[in-house]
Design a protein around this motif. Structure first.
Motif, PDB file in Angstrom:
ATOM      1  N   VAL A  83      31.881  32.899  38.113  1.00  0.00           N
ATOM      2  CA  VAL A  83      32.265  33.356  39.507  1.00  0.00           C
ATOM      3  C   VAL A  83      31.105  34.762  39.869  1.00  0.00           C
ATOM      4  N   LEU A  84      30.242  34.227  40.973  1.00  0.00           N
ATOM      5  CA  LEU A  84      29.452  35.400  41.305  1.00  0.00           C
ATOM      6  C   LEU A  84      30.091  36.056  42.602  1.00  0.00           C
ATOM      7  N   ALA A  85      30.748  37.226  42.472  1.00  0.00           N
ATOM      8  CA  ALA A  85      31.050  37.316  43.675  1.00  0.00           C
ATOM      9  C   ALA A  85      31.691  39.404  43.734  1.00  0.00           C
ATOM     10  N   GLY A  86      31.755  39.668  44.721  1.00  0.00           N
ATOM     11  CA  GLY A  86      32.342  41.136  44.869  1.00  0.00           C
ATOM     12  C   GLY A  86      30.867  41.962  44.747  1.00  0.00           C
ATOM     13  N   SER A  87      31.401  43.101  45.363  1.00  0.00           N
ATOM     14  CA  SER A  87      30.101  44.093  45.509  1.00  0.00           C
ATOM     15  C   SER A  87      30.997  45.317  45.183  1.00  0.00           C
ATOM     16  N   VAL A  88      30.301  46.735  45.330  1.00  0.00           N
ATOM     17  CA  VAL A  88      30.633  48.053  45.100  1.00  0.00           C
ATOM     18  C   VAL A  88      31.654  48.016  46.413  1.00  0.00           C
ATOM     19  N   GLY A  89      31.100  47.673  47.603  1.00  0.00           N
ATOM     20  CA  GLY A  89      31.929  47.839  48.916  1.00  0.00           C
ATOM     21  C   GLY A  89      33.018  46.871  48.886  1.00  0.00           C
ATOM     22  N   TYR A  90      32.973  45.649  48.207  1.00  0.00           N
ATOM     23  CA  TYR A  90      34.268  44.811  48.234  1.00  0.00           C
ATOM     24  C   TYR A  90      34.446  44.253  46.968  1.00  0.00           C
ATOM     25  N   PRO A  91      35.349  45.096  45.877  1.00  0.00           N
ATOM     26  CA  PRO A  91      35.417  44.642  44.883  1.00  0.00           C
ATOM     27  C   PRO A  91      36.525  43.739  44.528  1.00  0.00           C
ATOM     28  N   GLY A  92      37.375  43.989  45.790  1.00  0.00           N
ATOM     29  CA  GLY A  92      38.752  43.078  45.562  1.00  0.00           C
ATOM     30  C   GLY A  92      38.562  41.447  45.701  1.00  0.00           C
ATOM     31  N   ALA A  93      37.337  41.268  46.392  1.00  0.00           N
ATOM     32  CA  ALA A  93      37.120  40.063  46.498  1.00  0.00           C
ATOM     33  C   ALA A  93      36.857  39.205  45.279  1.00  0.00           C
ATOM     34  N   ALA A  94      36.119  39.889  44.333  1.00  0.00           N
ATOM     35  CA  ALA A  94      36.041  39.374  42.840  1.00  0.00           C
ATOM     36  C   ALA A  94      37.289  39.526  42.115  1.00  0.00           C
ATOM     37  N   VAL A  95      38.069  40.422  42.142  1.00  0.00           N
ATOM     38  CA  VAL A  95      39.364  40.296  41.761  1.00  0.00           C
ATOM     39  C   VAL A  95      40.207  39.444  42.048  1.00  0.00           C
ATOM     40  N   ARG A 137      33.700  33.126  33.564  1.00  0.00           N
ATOM     41  CA  ARG A 137      32.546  33.892  33.225  1.00  0.00           C
ATOM     42  C   ARG A 137      32.241  34.621  34.499  1.00  0.00           C
ATOM     43  N   TYR A 138      32.216  36.139  34.388  1.00  0.00           N
ATOM     44  CA  TYR A 138      32.101  36.926  35.939  1.00  0.00           C
ATOM     45  C   TYR A 138      30.562  37.428  35.760  1.00  0.00           C
ATOM     46  N   LEU A 139      30.080  37.412  36.954  1.00  0.00           N
ATOM     47  CA  LEU A 139      28.710  38.060  37.019  1.00  0.00           C
ATOM     48  C   LEU A 139      28.680  39.108  38.324  1.00  0.00           C
ATOM     49  N   GLY A 140      28.321  40.391  38.037  1.00  0.00           N
ATOM     50  CA  GLY A 140      28.477  41.212  39.171  1.00  0.00           C
ATOM     51  C   GLY A 140      28.057  42.496  38.779  1.00  0.00           C
ATOM     52  N   PRO A 141      28.155  43.570  39.846  1.00  0.00           N
ATOM     53  CA  PRO A 141      27.751  44.858  39.330  1.00  0.00           C
ATOM     54  C   PRO A 141      28.916  45.658  38.472  1.00  0.00           C
ATOM     55  N   ASP A 142      28.368  46.471  37.623  1.00  0.00           N
ATOM     56  CA  ASP A 142      29.225  46.976  36.506  1.00  0.00           C
ATOM     57  C   ASP A 142      30.542  47.442  37.043  1.00  0.00           C
ATOM     58  N   ASP A 183      26.207  35.949  31.820  1.00  0.00           N
ATOM     59  CA  ASP A 183      25.902  34.620  31.964  1.00  0.00           C
ATOM     60  C   ASP A 183      26.242  33.707  30.922  1.00  0.00           C
ATOM     61  N   GLY A 184      26.149  32.501  31.102  1.00  0.00           N
ATOM     62  CA  GLY A 184      26.322  31.554  30.059  1.00  0.00           C
ATOM     63  C   GLY A 184      26.698  30.153  30.452  1.00  0.00           C
ATOM     64  N   ARG A 185      27.130  29.228  29.532  1.00  0.00           N
ATOM     65  CA  ARG A 185      27.421  27.861  29.973  1.00  0.00           C
ATOM     66  C   ARG A 185      28.838  27.871  31.128  1.00  0.00           C
ATOM     67  N   VAL A 198      19.990  36.876  45.152  1.00  0.00           N
ATOM     68  CA  VAL A 198      20.426  36.443  43.812  1.00  0.00           C
ATOM     69  C   VAL A 198      21.280  35.176  43.965  1.00  0.00           C
ATOM     70  N   ALA A 199      22.264  35.519  45.074  1.00  0.00           N
ATOM     71  CA  ALA A 199      23.403  34.323  45.376  1.00  0.00           C
ATOM     72  C   ALA A 199      22.391  33.134  45.411  1.00  0.00           C
ATOM     73  N   GLY A 200      21.536  33.057  46.392  1.00  0.00           N
ATOM     74  CA  GLY A 200      20.865  31.682  46.735  1.00  0.00           C
ATOM     75  C   GLY A 200      20.056  31.188  45.670  1.00  0.00           C
ATOM     76  N   GLU A 201      19.484  32.062  44.632  1.00  0.00           N
ATOM     77  CA  GLU A 201      18.875  31.481  43.647  1.00  0.00           C
ATOM     78  C   GLU A 201      19.900  30.683  42.623  1.00  0.00           C
ATOM     79  N   ARG A 202      21.058  31.355  42.702  1.00  0.00           N
ATOM     80  CA  ARG A 202      22.134  30.853  41.561  1.00  0.00           C
ATOM     81  C   ARG A 202      22.558  29.558  42.192  1.00  0.00           C
ATOM     82  N   VAL A 203      22.882  29.588  43.439  1.00  0.00           N
ATOM     83  CA  VAL A 203      23.321  28.314  43.787  1.00  0.00           C
ATOM     84  C   VAL A 203      22.185  27.129  43.970  1.00  0.00           C
ATOM     85  N   ALA A 204      21.018  27.489  44.292  1.00  0.00           N
ATOM     86  CA  ALA A 204      19.865  26.388  43.986  1.00  0.00           C
ATOM     87  C   ALA A 204      19.797  25.701  42.594  1.00  0.00           C
TER      88      ALA A 204
END
Ligand SMILES: NC(=O)C1=CN([C@@H]2O[C@H](COP(=O)(O)OP(=O)(O)OC[C@H]3O[C@@H](n4cnc5c(N)ncnc54)[C@H](O)[C@@H]3O)[C@@H](O)[C@H]2O)[C@@H](O)CC1
Ligand SMILES: [K+]
Length: 513
Positions: free
Chosen positions: A268-280, A295-300, A317-319, A336-342
């Motif tokens: 899951v690559l989601a959420g930001s400091v402005g929108y942490p709830g989306a990741a949760v 596996r979660y990828l995002g800001p601390d 990151d991981g399999r 980052v998101a675009g690279e990860r999608v590709a």
């Protein structure tokens, strides 16, 4: 599964049967009308009204759709209902004969209609005062929307029904709500909103596709024995809607020897400091749907919020077997998101792409599932040089979802009260939610549920790419589970996205049990 076939396929299947009937009394129209009368009786019972002494009115057009309505009225008149046909032009003669013989009345709107001539206002009043009103103006023979005088009459009636709220007659559409785009669900003109549609032989695409689906009410399909003929013609469903058994059939259920990796790991690559709830919320949806691991990828700070709510999540990151990329990302993370999608698509992993990540898709996004709402779909298409806005998408969702599929190669799940899933083959729909589901964060939960399902399916077939139709079916199934979870959580009242995610395990237990 509700399988809908195009008007042309239904006609091709009907024709040899009609030709072979040679006036046999128990043929297709008799069966259709008998079943229709049965549904009218059910609706009268539901209103607490006895058939004898009830008032049933039908709006009748010139084709066999009107014929069905006339024969159903005749059957109801025989049981003592006050049955009235409002004819809007020349109508099925044998049907008129049967109705009159059973003691029913025929009112004529327009010079070329049979029966007692009435002013359109009186016809509207008669229809509005009925216990049950059948709409038999146009069926699968419709070309374009309703024309006058039917269009004006339907507009007047719709206005009255709107004002009446829950008052007014129960409206039953005969085969389809008259005037919808039978094959594409478009609304080229006025259409009488139905509480229920009784469709003959098989469902028609317009009953399942928005915007017409919103006017069809509950679809009831009457078996006329057409299915073998459809198979003979090699017809395949144009639109499908999964039901409870179909959800259960597709959902991966862990066996005794399964472990977290064989059950599917979702990145899951989601959420930001402005929108942490989306990741949760996205992670909550995935956990609720029973993924082996997230596996979660995002800001601390967001990772900390995710862990606080879901300590079982692994950060970093991981399999993985599938991805959800995009919910709640701010523009500093789009690259980052675009690279990860590709990268995920190159590796052959299914990717659910939402929100900001929809704007950073690679040229070809084959293998991805895009999950926009109408506004996001319009923006995505504008970004690819298409002149379209949100209203246009809402007016013709199938057309624009298909356009997005054609331009990106991805499966497109267009969110709405009726969810639409468009890939290269069959179109899928789901409509199991509630109006209360239109709430912040609900889309993040859906992305998580779908991601978890795709990870589970991908884990079952290691080293293989999921085929497009499986991905599309999974998208519709996830939307169905999400909608059903909302209904559970709501219990008829307001619901939050968190409560929807929390209701997913219970919903799945009911479906799989
Ligand atoms: N033939 C049968 O025995 C069966 C027929 N069925 C019924 O028959 C229906 C199809 O019958 P038809 O093929 O007669 O088609 P319709 O009943 O849809 O009527 C089409 C007729 O309406 C006119 N028309 C078309 N578009 C119009 C518009 N926009 N405004 C005004 N008039 C318009 C055309 O002149 C055409 O003759 C099905 O929807 C279903 O209800 C089913 O009961 C199954 C069996
Ligand atoms: K109709």
């Amino acid at each position: 599964m509700i399988d809908a076939y195009t008007a042309a396929d239904v006609r091709a299947a009907e024709e040899p049967l009609l030709a072979a009937e040679r006036g046999f009394h128990g043929g297709l129209m008799h069966r259709a009308a008998t079943a229709l009368a049965g549904v009218v009786r059910e609706e009268l019972r539901a209103r607490g009204v006895r058939v004898a002494g009830s008032s049933v009115v039908a709006l009748v057009g010139r084709g066999n759709n009107g014929g069905d309505a006339l024969f159903a009225l005749a059957a109801l008149a025989q049981r003592g209902a006050a049955a009235v046909a409002v004819a809007l032009g020349p109508v099925h003669e044998a049907g008129v004969g049967a109705l009159r013989a059973a003691g029913g009345r025929v009112l004529a709107v327009g010079d070329d209609a049979p029966g007692e001539p009435v002013w359109v206002g009186d016809a509207v009043a008669e229809a509005f005062a009925a216990d049950v009103l059948m709409d038999g103006l146009l069926g699968i023979g419709a070309r374009g929307g309703l024309r006058e005088p039917a269009a004006g009459l339907v507009e007047l009636l719709t206005g009255l029904l709107d004002e009446a709220g829950t008052g007014g007659p129960t409206v039953i559409a005969v085969d389809v709500p008259s005037g919808i785009g039978v094959d594409d669900g478009a609304l080229p003109g006025p259409v009488l909103p139905a509480d229920r549609t009784v469709s003959f032989g098989v469902a028609k695409p317009g009953l399942l596709l928005p915007p017409a689906a919103h006017l069809a009410g509950q679809p009831t399909v009457v078996d006329l024995g057409l299915t073998p003929m459809l198979a003979v013609h090699g017809a395949s469903p144009a639109v499908r809607r999964p039901e409870a058994a179909d959800v259960a059939a597709l959902w991966p259920v862990p066996g005794e020897t399964d472990h977290k990796y064989s059950r599917g790991v979702l990145g899951v690559l989601a959420g930001s400091v402005g929108y942490p709830g989306a990741a949760v919320l996205c992670v909550a949806g995935a956990q609720g749907a029973g993924t082996g691991m997230v596996r979660y990828l995002g800001p601390d700070p967001v990772a900390r919020a995710v862990l606080a709510a879901h300590p079982e999540v692994v950060v970093g990151d991981g399999r993985v077997q599938a991805w959800v990329i995009g919910p709640g990302l701010t523009d500093d993370r789009w690259g980052v998101a675009g690279e990860r999608v590709a990268a995920a698509l190159r590796e052959g992993h299914p990717v659910v792409v939402d929100a900001g990540a929809l704007g950073v898709l690679p040229g070809s996004a084959e293998g991805a599932v895009l999950v926009p709402h109408a506004g996001e779909l319009a923006t995505l298409l504008q970004g690819r040089g298409v002149d379209v806005d949100r209203d246009a998408v809402q007016a013709e969702p199938l057309r624009w979802a298909r356009e997005a599929h054609d331009r990106t190669g991805a499966v497109v799940l267009l969110k709405g009260a009726v969810t639409l899933v468009v890939g290269a083959g069959t179109v899928w729909t789901a409509a199991d939610g509630t109006g209360w589901l239109a709430t912040a964060g609900a889309g993040d939960v859906l992305a998580g549920v779908l991601g978890a399902l795709l990870a589970g399916l991908a884990a079952r077939a290691p080293g293989e790419r999921l085929d497009e139709d499986t991905v599309a079916a999974a998208a519709a199934v996830a939307a169905s589970v999400h909608g059903r979870a909302a209904v559970h959580a709501s219990g008829g009242g307001p619901v939050t996205a968190s409560a929807v995610a929390a209701a997913v395990p219970r919903t799945l237990a009911n479906l799989l049990g």
